[in-house]
Design a protein around this motif. Structure first.
Motif, PDB file in Angstrom:
ATOM      1  N   ARG A 283     -25.152 -34.500 -51.014  1.00  0.00           N
ATOM      2  CA  ARG A 283     -25.547 -33.272 -49.949  1.00  0.00           C
ATOM      3  C   ARG A 283     -25.912 -31.917 -50.740  1.00  0.00           C
ATOM      4  NH1 ARG A 283     -20.526 -34.719 -49.289  1.00  0.00           N
ATOM      5  NH2 ARG A 283     -18.970 -33.155 -49.423  1.00  0.00           N
ATOM      6  N   LYS A 287     -29.854 -30.500 -50.475  1.00  0.00           N
ATOM      7  CA  LYS A 287     -30.164 -29.313 -49.922  1.00  0.00           C
ATOM      8  C   LYS A 287     -30.668 -28.420 -50.866  1.00  0.00           C
ATOM      9  CE  LYS A 287     -28.273 -25.938 -46.794  1.00  0.00           C
ATOM     10  NZ  LYS A 287     -29.165 -24.830 -47.599  1.00  0.00           N
ATOM     11  N   ASP A 291     -34.607 -26.998 -49.963  1.00  0.00           N
ATOM     12  CA  ASP A 291     -34.878 -25.667 -49.884  1.00  0.00           C
ATOM     13  C   ASP A 291     -36.083 -25.094 -50.803  1.00  0.00           C
ATOM     14  OD1 ASP A 291     -32.804 -25.284 -48.014  1.00  0.00           O
ATOM     15  OD2 ASP A 291     -31.340 -24.610 -49.160  1.00  0.00           O
ATOM     16  N   LYS A 332     -37.477 -32.220 -44.789  1.00  0.00           N
ATOM     17  CA  LYS A 332     -36.140 -32.158 -44.408  1.00  0.00           C
ATOM     18  C   LYS A 332     -36.004 -32.109 -43.033  1.00  0.00           C
ATOM     19  CE  LYS A 332     -32.500 -28.251 -44.714  1.00  0.00           C
ATOM     20  NZ  LYS A 332     -32.532 -26.964 -45.304  1.00  0.00           N
ATOM     21  N   PHE A 353     -25.418 -29.401 -44.599  1.00  0.00           N
ATOM     22  CA  PHE A 353     -26.840 -29.953 -44.992  1.00  0.00           C
ATOM     23  C   PHE A 353     -27.759 -28.826 -44.031  1.00  0.00           C
ATOM     24  CE2 PHE A 353     -30.536 -32.818 -43.808  1.00  0.00           C
ATOM     25  CZ  PHE A 353     -30.898 -33.004 -45.051  1.00  0.00           C
ATOM     26  N   GLY A 354     -27.591 -28.151 -43.196  1.00  0.00           N
ATOM     27  CA  GLY A 354     -28.045 -27.214 -42.578  1.00  0.00           C
ATOM     28  C   GLY A 354     -28.282 -27.549 -41.068  1.00  0.00           C
TER      29      GLY A 354
END
Length: 355
Positions: A283, A287, A291, A332, A353-354
């Protein structure tokens, strides 16, 4: 018509991606660059086992340059296989260098031979392309396969991915008596799902291989992508689903023959579950990569908008996909949409993870 663009442009590796590659041991100083291999003096066509011309040519270098190139290629092999330990290199030599001008990456295929027993291996040197590198990293993190590759500015080095090329497998093995078509069908469904969820396009039969492993009573099969040029570049969603390429029609026919709707959905769910486990395990790295990808340009605005619309329609008008400004953001968000059900089973991962 489900055809990728005739010529995909190469995308430069930006400083953020290069820093990521350095951090994770991908960016190293190579003794030979792609541009060095382009200085061959002449080439001879390579024929396949049936005597037909392939897309490859064996290239020949001036003797004044060959010693330097040969030594560098052996050293690169050591970097790939033993992290640069040259203590075994005295047994190794370069048997040949092949070049393929067909396709976006225009690769060189290097054959390394063990002089003691004549056993050989291959690896590839290509032009570094950001979208391909993103594809390789996503394959490494989200598929059941680990990928070894190295970069050095505009040079990309990839290990050889073993297996029977998909087009050859379909032609010569798919209908053999000892081929377990039910397992083939299951694995094709899973491969189809993997490609779609992480938006890897152009998986026509010659862009993947079939890895066959003997099992207790039978054989296990795995489909592996070998071409990552079309990582989230095209605008048509069907180009991310191997089932829609005519080159894969026989695999689709076998799947429909042996699997019903419930079985297909079961295998799709199994693959999404496994992708979620892999996402959770990687993760932080994933991520970080997404990004960087979300700030990069690896397609056109027109293609991005088209793909966002088509995916939104497929996912019942999901508006979050329409808000994505580029392909990195779309990858994503598509991962979240496809794996949300599974991610909810691991609630502590959501914030990392957002949102």
């Amino acid at each position: 018509m489900n055809r990728p663009s005739r010529k995909k442009p190469m995308f430069k590796v930006n400083e953020q991606l290069r820093a990521f590659l350095k951090e994770h041991g991908r960016e190293v100083q190579l003794p030979v660059a792609y541009r060095d291999l382009k200085r061959f003096t002449y080439a001879l066509p390579v024929k396949d086992k049936d005597g037909k011309d392939s897309q490859w040519e064996t290239v020949i270098y001036d003797m004044r340059e060959w010693d330097y190139i040969r030594d560098g290629l052996v050293r690169i092999y050591a970097l790939l296989k033993t992290e640069g330990d040259m203590s075994f290199s005295k047994h190794l030599d370069v048997a040949r260098v092949d070049y393929c001008g067909f396709g976006n990456s225009q690769p060189f295929r290097i054959r390394i031979v063990n002089k003691f027993n004549d056993n050989y291996d291959h690896y590839y040197i290509k032009i570094a392309d950001a979208s391909r590198i993103y594809g390789l990293e996503l394959e490494h993190m989200l598929s059941p396969n680990r990928i070894t590759f190295l970069t050095d500015h505009q040079t990309l080095v990839e290990e050889h991915i073993p297996g029977i090329p998909g087009d050859i497998f379909i032609d010569k093995f798919l209908y053999q008596q000892d081929t377990n078509q039910i397992r083939i069908a299951k694995e094709f469904v899973k491969f189809n799902e993997r490609c779609f969820v992480r938006l890897l396009g152009d998986m026509r039969s010659y862009n993947f291989v079939v890895d066959i492993t003997p099992d207790i009573y039978d054989f296990q099969y795995r489909f592996r992508a070998i071409d990552f040029d079309q990582q989230s570049y095209e605008g048509r969603k069907n180009l991310y689903l191997p089932q829609f390429f005519k080159e894969n029609n026989m695999l689709v026919a076998v799947t429909l023959k042996h699997l019903n709707k419930d079985s297909i959905e079961q295998y799709q769910t199994e693959e999404r579950t496994m992708m979620t486990f892999r996402l959770v395990a990687a993760r932080y790295r994933l991520k970080e990569l997404l990004d960087i990808m979300g700030r990069d340009c690896i397609s056109t605005q027109e293609k991005n908008q088209q793909l966002a619309r088509e995916l939104s329609e497929l996912h019942n008008g999901n508006k979050s996909l329409l808000k994505c400004q580029n392909m990195g953001q779309l990858v994503k968000q598509h991962l979240k949409v496809c794996l949300r059900k599974n991610l909810l089973l691991v609630p502590r991962i959501k914030s990392r993870f957002g949102d």
